[in-house]
Design an enzyme around this catalytic site. Structure first.
Site, PDB file in Angstrom:
ATOM      1  N   HIS A 193       0.818  -1.212   0.000  1.00  0.00           N
ATOM      2  CA  HIS A 193       0.000   0.000   0.000  1.00  0.00           C
ATOM      3  C   HIS A 193       0.856   1.269   0.000  1.00  0.00           C
ATOM      4  CE1 HIS A 193      -3.361   2.524   0.687  1.00  0.00           C
ATOM      5  NE2 HIS A 193      -2.882   2.954   1.840  1.00  0.00           N
ATOM      6  N   ASP A 458      -1.983  -9.260  -6.782  1.00  0.00           N
ATOM      7  CA  ASP A 458      -2.501 -10.369  -5.978  1.00  0.00           C
ATOM      8  C   ASP A 458      -2.360 -11.700  -6.704  1.00  0.00           C
ATOM      9  OD1 ASP A 458      -3.339  -9.429  -3.437  1.00  0.00           O
ATOM     10  OD2 ASP A 458      -4.841  -8.227  -4.467  1.00  0.00           O
TER      11      ASP A 458
HETATM   12  C1  PEP Z   1      -3.802  -6.149  -7.936  1.00  0.00           C
HETATM   13  O1  PEP Z   1      -3.946  -6.976  -7.027  1.00  0.00           O
HETATM   14  O2  PEP Z   1      -3.057  -6.326  -8.906  1.00  0.00           O
HETATM   15  C2  PEP Z   1      -4.512  -4.863  -7.907  1.00  0.00           C
HETATM   16  C3  PEP Z   1      -4.492  -4.052  -8.943  1.00  0.00           C
HETATM   17  O3  PEP Z   1      -5.169  -4.543  -6.760  1.00  0.00           O
HETATM   18  P1  PEP Z   1      -4.469  -4.061  -5.401  1.00  0.00           P
HETATM   19  O4  PEP Z   1      -3.032  -3.762  -5.679  1.00  0.00           O
HETATM   20  O5  PEP Z   1      -5.235  -2.865  -4.969  1.00  0.00           O
HETATM   21  O6  PEP Z   1      -4.679  -5.250  -4.505  1.00  0.00           O
HETATM   22 MG    MG Z   2      -5.565  -6.787  -5.669  1.00  0.00          MG
END
Ligand code: PEP
Ligand code: MG
Length: 580
Positions: A193, A458
């Site tokens: 994050h 993810d």
């Molecule tokens: C991801 O998981 O690639 C995505 C774009 O969502 P986040 O990074 O917010 O989990």
């Molecule tokens: Mg994600």
């Protein structure tokens, strides 16, 4: 002596400035017992520290609210209310009367409270744990006479580089670009994050430095190189000159790339690629639109809940969505419903999950709290009147999750109709494909949704079983692993056969070599951080989709990520030279 610390590149840019070291952690409390007659002065000392903490929190709140907004700064009101809590004060006083020094008494009681809140059945209480930790650190520092410094204390124009263990919500709301020009953290990875936030804010950042907070001192001059992932501490004159030259070079190439904003994203063999932007904060929307993005491929909405004291109401959400939609005219704006959990926690989060990334996150949390979810859905349906809005669900694993969400979307729509509020009823509903389960059932999912957007951050984490936020595992987080490439290729193929859009919005899309791989796998829509969009467009315009596809075929058949990378890199370099 100069020292170079190497971490993970999180947000590009080279900056030089004094380090503002923030050790935001609970200090050690030396043992100290007191005699009976010392209890009352000790209690007075405790009250004094509480009063000082309250004054500090009000100051910090005041300043944070100027640049982050009053709702975000509300986090500090919660902390003041904890300090004012009569039960907390009475409990600490009673422990002092049992013969403990004020700092020990406060420490013991705060640990008890944190434990109690963390184990609560009530989410509201669990969410307060982060505030308790902040109060614990602040008051204890005052009681121990330790320096009490917040980033907002820095004078305007300090041009400091914030060096801290992690970026907590209460630090995030203090990030004022007039004071802080870069961020360096011990923890975190490119997809955590803090890194995503730094890119949104356009602040150069290096994360995963492991021990930056212990190796340097406040005031040390540092060079932070967000593209190389290094922090040079107490640089030599030669290193400073080299940094200035690289910064000037970066500025020149940024200016050159900016000229591409109006150019079409078409490969040399005529394949049109749609490039959209990832938007994490409504304030970035205008800059993202100016970078040439053809809409928003992923608007994250967590900024509305992470680090906040209360959930935003329908009206506040509506206003935030409309701000982004307005910046993009008729272009599509894909807004993702709350993906809270994992490392994007509401205040205090859910500390009792052993595996937060496998826990009560994203769509799971929304479906379990239909009132919260429906408030967001109503705000989205209302905002959709103003543009081409599409709703996206995060972390989908089952078809049921889509069906339940669609049911709640229907209820949200009926509620608006009953209230007679303007809204759009036929907003397309799509999903993030970011779990192997979604990929393997993509055929069933494709029948039920309007689009797929592949979340590679993810997808890589769940496929390779590598925690995306663990800096110690960063070299094992390999998006070019053939397993990941095959999952992406499968999703693209199934989505195309079903006639639905397939986009990639994970960080992979923002990196030139990986964007090349994605185009080779047949992906024709990429959503990238605004800061990376021009560089990705340059790649698109410099390559042949047919050659990318040939290289990707080799990569799909490769045995390892390294072999796949070698094939792709060789092919890309043959087309355009080494990617930036
Ligand atoms: C991801 O998981 O690639 C995505 C774009 O969502 P986040 O990074 O917010 O989990
Ligand atoms: Mg994600």
């Amino acid at each position: 002596m100069p020292m170079i610390l190497t971490g993970i590149p999180a947000s590009p840019g080279i900056v030089v400035g004094p380090a503002h070291l923030l050790r935001w952690e609970v200090p050690e409390v030396p043992p100290r017992v007191i005699a009976d007659h010392e209890a009352e002065p000790e209690i007075a000392h405790f009250h004094e520290a509480l009063a000082q903490a309250t004054t500090r929190l009000r100051e910090v709140r005041e300043r944070a609210s100027k640049h982050a907004g009053p709702a975000e700064a509300g986090i500090f009101d919660v902390q003041v209310s904890i300090i004012e809590d009569a039960e907390l004060r009475a409990r600490v006083e009673s422990v002092i009367r049992q013969g403990f020094g004020a700092e020990r008494a406060f420490d013991v009681v705060m640990l008890e409270w944190r434990e109690h809140f963390a184990r609560s059945q009530h989410a509201m209480m669990r969410e307060r744990v982060g505030d308790l930790i902040d109060v614990h650190i602040r008051v204890l520092s005052l009681l121990l006479g330790l320096p009490d410094h917040d980033p907002v204390d820095l004078p305007k124009g300090a041009n400091a580089i914030l060096v801290t263990h992690d970026l907590t919500p209460s630090l995030t709301v203090q990030l004022d670009r007039e004071r802080i020009i870069g961020i360096a953290t011990d923890v975190g990875t490119r997809t955590s994050h803090v890194a995503i936030l730094a890119r949104s804010l356009g602040l150069p950042a290096v994360v995963g430095l492991l021990e930056a907070t212990t190796r340097l001192e406040s005031g040390d001059q540092v060079i932070l190189d967000g593209a190389a992932g290094t922090l040079t501490v107490r640089p030599t004159a030669a290193e400073l000159a080299a940094a200035a030259a690289r910064a000037a070079h970066e500025r020149r190439s940024r200016d050159e790339l900016a000229l591409l904003a109006g150019a079409e994203a078409v490969t040399r063999d005529g394949v049109r690629i749609i490039l959209r932007a990832n938007v994490d904060l409504p304030d970035e929307a205008a800059a993202a639109a100016a970078s040439g993005a053809e809409g928003v491929g992923l608007m994250r909405t967590e900024f509305l809940v992470v680090g906040r004291a209360t959930m935003p109401d329908e009206q506040e959400q509506y206003a935030a969505y409309v701000k982004v939609i307005a910046a993009f005219g008729k272009h599509p704006v894909i807004i993702r419903t709350f993906d809270v959990g994992g490392d994007k926690l509401p205040v205090g989060g859910f500390p009792h999950e052993a595996n937060p990334f496998l826990g009560w996150r994203a769509i799971r949390m929304c479906l379990d709290q239909p009132e919260i979810f429906k408030t967001q859905l109503r705000a989205l349906l209302r905002a959709a009147v103003h543009g081409d809005v599409r709703i996206m669900l995060p972390l989908v694993v089952t078809v049921d999750e889509v069906e339940q969400s669609r049911f709640l979307l229907g209820e949200a729509q009926r509620e608006l109709a009953e209230r007679g509020v303007a809204h759009r009823a036929d907003v397309p509903l799509g999903i993030m494909v970011e779990t192997p389960a979604a990929v393997m059932t993509a055929d069933a999912l494709a029948e039920r949704v309007a689009f797929f957007s592949i979340g590679t951050n993810d997808l890589v984490q769940y496929t390779l079983a590598v925690d995306r936020g663990n800096a110690g595992l960063a070299t094992r987080f390999t998006p070019l692993h053939p397993a990941v490439l095959r999952l992406i290729e499968r999703t693209q193929r199934i989505g195309a056969a079903a006639g639905i859009d397939v986009c990639v919005c994970g960080e992979m899309a923002s990196e030139p070599l990986m964007a090349y791989a994605l185009m080779g796998l047949g992906i024709r829509q990429l959503s990238v951080s605004a800061i990376s969009l021009p560089a990705v467009k340059r790649i698109v315009r410099g390559i042949h989709a047919s050659r990318a596809s040939e290289a990707a075929r080799g990569a799909l058949a490769a045995g390892t990520a390294a072999a796949a990378e070698f094939l792709l890199r060789t092919a890309l370099e043959a087309e355009i030279g080494a990617p930036g």
